[in-house]
Design an enzyme around this catalytic site. Sequence first.
Site, PDB file in Angstrom:
ATOM      1  N   VAL A 141      15.056  18.202-159.494  1.00 56.97           N
ATOM      2  CA  VAL A 141      14.303  17.763-158.323  1.00 56.97           C
ATOM      3  C   VAL A 141      15.242  17.219-157.243  1.00 56.97           C
ATOM      4  O   VAL A 141      15.046  17.463-156.049  1.00 56.97           O
ATOM      5  CB  VAL A 141      13.258  16.700-158.723  1.00 56.97           C
ATOM      6  CG1 VAL A 141      12.574  16.123-157.489  1.00 56.97           C
ATOM      7  CG2 VAL A 141      12.222  17.317-159.653  1.00 56.97           C
ATOM      8  N   GLU A 142      16.268  16.503-157.656  1.00 56.22           N
ATOM      9  CA  GLU A 142      17.168  15.874-156.688  1.00 56.22           C
ATOM     10  C   GLU A 142      18.008  16.899-155.921  1.00 56.22           C
ATOM     11  O   GLU A 142      18.147  16.815-154.709  1.00 56.22           O
ATOM     12  CB  GLU A 142      18.104  14.888-157.400  1.00 56.22           C
ATOM     13  CG  GLU A 142      17.425  13.614-157.879  1.00 56.22           C
ATOM     14  CD  GLU A 142      17.130  12.644-156.742  1.00 56.22           C
ATOM     15  OE1 GLU A 142      17.495  12.936-155.590  1.00 56.22           O
ATOM     16  OE2 GLU A 142      16.537  11.585-157.013  1.00 56.22           O
ATOM     17  N   SER A 143      18.586  17.853-156.645  1.00 51.58           N
ATOM     18  CA  SER A 143      19.562  18.734-156.002  1.00 51.58           C
ATOM     19  C   SER A 143      19.379  20.215-156.297  1.00 51.58           C
ATOM     20  O   SER A 143      20.113  21.039-155.755  1.00 51.58           O
ATOM     21  CB  SER A 143      20.973  18.336-156.449  1.00 51.58           C
ATOM     22  OG  SER A 143      21.163  18.652-157.824  1.00 51.58           O
TER      23      SER A 143
END
Length: 327
Positions: A228-230
């Site tokens: 989700v972050e990257s």
Amino acid sequence: MMGVSGVIARISELKEQLGLNPQPPATDPAGGSTFASALADATGGAGRTGSATGSARSGSEVVEAAKKYLGTPYVFGGTDPDKGLDCSGLVQQVYEDLGVKLPRNSWQQATAGRPVASLADAKPGDVLAFDAPVDHVAIYIGDDKMIAAPKPGDHVKIQSVYEKPTHIRRILDDVPTAAVQDMSSLRPAGLRGAAAGGLAGVPYADLFMQAGAKHNVSPKLLAAVAKVESGYDPKAVSKVGAQGLMQLMPSTARGLGVDDAFDPAQAVDGAAKMLHGLLKEFKTVPLALAAYNAGGGAVHKYGGIPPFEETQAYVPKVQKALAALGG
């Protein structure tokens, strides 16, 4: 009982009857790899580790396939040989020509297959990756030489291996099929753990497993946060300056002992350390995720997930990614 030579002969006979016109098997005094090649070829590559979808392949075939692209212009982001290739585009295309599917990006390719300890142990066809984070890949051809698409303004060519690779990955292996029932036993310990943990095929699975075990955090949770972050991109930078695979702010990274947030190993270890503390503090995964995104102070201030649009969307996204991994 039919021996190895009899089985090979029967396979050849059947393929001839089916009009498949197989290539003559290579001589192998021990009989093992010849048997594996013949059986794997007849069964669509089942006798190899790696991602081959067609007949079993060898490292020498990888090299010959790569040589077809010598002289092809370097084009950043290029995946069309008629227009140009970049380094990872070349590696992906060569293996695709042989029926093996590899990820698109160099840092992803640096996690494919299985690790090789050193250049002295490398074989033709192995993928060489350079720098941390990985920003270049090439195909080893032996004798300290490689085929690569080096840089803009250049072209696919044979080069000396000019520096020590940070990763060496073997995509294709010769494994006697009849001698192995559980192919997972052939994986290095880190990859066996990743497969057992439900992270097979996930980029940086070995790092999630290692950091999870070290800091007592679910490796699947770490993988879900990274997704989700990257999107598993170790070079990612957010609009507010969060960096790397786990999107750590520079000040946060320093507090976690992370010198380089763009180094996947450091980033994952730092994120695992941070999540361990947040889970201990907030007792639940949703609140720990909210604190990872918005800060622990915000979670305490609002007595739960803060009413920030980004955080309200972030927590269910990670939970969904976690569920997809079986977490």
